[in-house]
Write an enzyme that holds these catalytic residues in place. Sequence first.
Site, PDB file in Angstrom:
ATOM      1  N   SER A  83      15.172  66.859  71.674  1.00 59.05           N
ATOM      2  CA  SER A  83      15.054  68.018  70.776  1.00 59.05           C
ATOM      3  C   SER A  83      13.704  68.177  70.102  1.00 59.05           C
ATOM      4  CB  SER A  83      16.102  67.905  69.669  1.00 59.05           C
ATOM      5  OG  SER A  83      17.194  68.695  69.958  1.00 59.05           O
ATOM      6  N   LYS A  86      11.745  71.160  71.037  1.00 58.23           N
ATOM      7  CA  LYS A  86      12.060  72.510  70.520  1.00 58.23           C
ATOM      8  C   LYS A  86      10.963  73.007  69.586  1.00 58.23           C
ATOM      9  CE  LYS A  86      16.928  71.557  71.125  1.00 58.23           C
ATOM     10  NZ  LYS A  86      18.157  71.006  70.580  1.00 58.23           N
ATOM     11  N   TYR A 209      15.647  74.109  80.254  1.00 56.21           N
ATOM     12  CA  TYR A 209      15.820  73.492  78.937  1.00 56.21           C
ATOM     13  C   TYR A 209      16.061  71.975  79.088  1.00 56.21           C
ATOM     14  CZ  TYR A 209      18.399  71.966  74.827  1.00 56.21           C
ATOM     15  OH  TYR A 209      18.848  71.242  73.752  1.00 56.21           O
ATOM     16  N   TYR A 261      18.577  68.477  61.980  1.00 55.96           N
ATOM     17  CA  TYR A 261      19.978  68.861  62.155  1.00 55.96           C
ATOM     18  C   TYR A 261      20.591  69.226  60.802  1.00 55.96           C
ATOM     19  CZ  TYR A 261      18.949  66.459  66.558  1.00 55.96           C
ATOM     20  OH  TYR A 261      18.370  66.051  67.722  1.00 55.96           O
ATOM     21  N   VAL A 279      17.644  63.240  69.989  1.00 54.23           N
ATOM     22  CA  VAL A 279      18.692  62.231  70.168  1.00 54.23           C
ATOM     23  C   VAL A 279      18.257  60.975  70.927  1.00 54.23           C
ATOM     24  CG1 VAL A 279      20.653  63.805  69.964  1.00 54.23           C
ATOM     25  CG2 VAL A 279      19.620  63.401  72.197  1.00 54.23           C
TER      26      VAL A 279
HETATM   27  N1  GLU Z   1      18.971  67.531  75.576  1.00 57.97           N
HETATM   28  C1  GLU Z   1      19.796  67.318  74.423  1.00 57.97           C
HETATM   29  C2  GLU Z   1      20.935  68.307  74.385  1.00 57.97           C
HETATM   30  O1  GLU Z   1      20.738  69.458  74.599  1.00 57.97           O
HETATM   31  C3  GLU Z   1      18.942  67.430  73.202  1.00 57.97           C
HETATM   32  C4  GLU Z   1      19.723  67.224  71.961  1.00 57.97           C
HETATM   33  C5  GLU Z   1      18.903  66.755  70.794  1.00 57.97           C
HETATM   34  O2  GLU Z   1      17.960  65.985  70.939  1.00 57.97           O
HETATM   35  O3  GLU Z   1      19.285  67.197  69.705  1.00 57.97           O
HETATM   36  O4  GLU Z   1      22.067  67.963  74.196  1.00 57.97           O
END
Ligand code: GLU
Length: 336
Positions: A83, A86, A209, A261, A279
């Site tokens: 994430s 992002k 993604y 988060y 994560v």
């Molecule tokens: N590739 C993970 C997902 O989409 C990333 C989640 C994350 O790092 O929050 O579930």
Amino acid sequence: MLDTNTDGVDQRVSTGELPSWQRIDERVTEAYERNVADEGGRVADYIPELAAVDPSQFGICVADVGGGLHSAGDADVEFTIQSVSKAFVYALVCAEFGHDEVGRLVGVNNTGLAFNSVMAIELNDGHPMNPMVNAGAIATTALMPGATLAEKWENVRTGLSEFAGRQLTMDGDVYRSESETNTRNEAIAKLLKSYGRVTGDSTGLVDIYTRQCSLRVTAQDLAIMGATLADGGVNPVTKQRVVSPIVCRDTLAVLATSGLYERSGEWMFEIGLPGKSGVSGGIVTVAPGKGALGAFSPRLDSAGNSVRGQKATAALSRSLGLNIFASDSEGDRHDV
Ligand code: GLU
């Protein structure tokens, strides 16, 4: 979007200075040693390949806007960016579309719900709301320039590589592992499509993604990527301009409200800086005008944030004087 009517107002910057080189080195080592024995938290296992990681790995790196690097522990060990990507894809999309359009298309508000929440989409009439959780991030990746999905992917990879100052490559094992268990993200993309928020091949979009999340980085890469956002968009090591100062400002504003988060409020209260976690255990934290911190430690709290990464970052936010809300009537900020 809030109507603030600042058209034509001169834009000034609000920044400070880091302590001396030696002081940063000492503080980074201290933050590492304070936390290295902490075994709190659990490694993510909803992507099977992530569960196979060595949980004892722990690295931190501070990159200053002069291009200096200050590392401790496993700062050069590669892990998948997840994430944290992002933040940087959002910056690339802001560079392409601009402040108003991205605000309208994706939104900038925290959902207050889990990173993979479907309810957050339903509660907002199909609007993704927040580019730092999966729905908003998938909608953001869809906006990347490129006539085909393959071109969009290449633009994601090269764009993030410019932030890092080296060519990033994908971890094929993590990519395959997540692709095989990606039903929820595919459902999110289909739901966004049903609301007309994304168009075209939603499965192909989730594939890009997933590739984006599977790019390999180190804590040092995250520090340099973050320091590019701290440095008005110029990578302080390669000296290459990646995005504009306005894009950095907009991206950091979103990280400040949504980067950790549903713990983003607690993070701001304790650390007082924009950051983004993932994560696999990475966290990037940005001190505008000063530099950035990359941390990596795979054991996570229940919201998905690295336990030791948060603790080391909190220590450095205090000891390096980074918290953007901290001031002192004695004026001891000059005593560095
Ligand atoms: N590739 C993970 C997902 O989409 C990333 C989640 C994350 O790092 O929050 O579930």
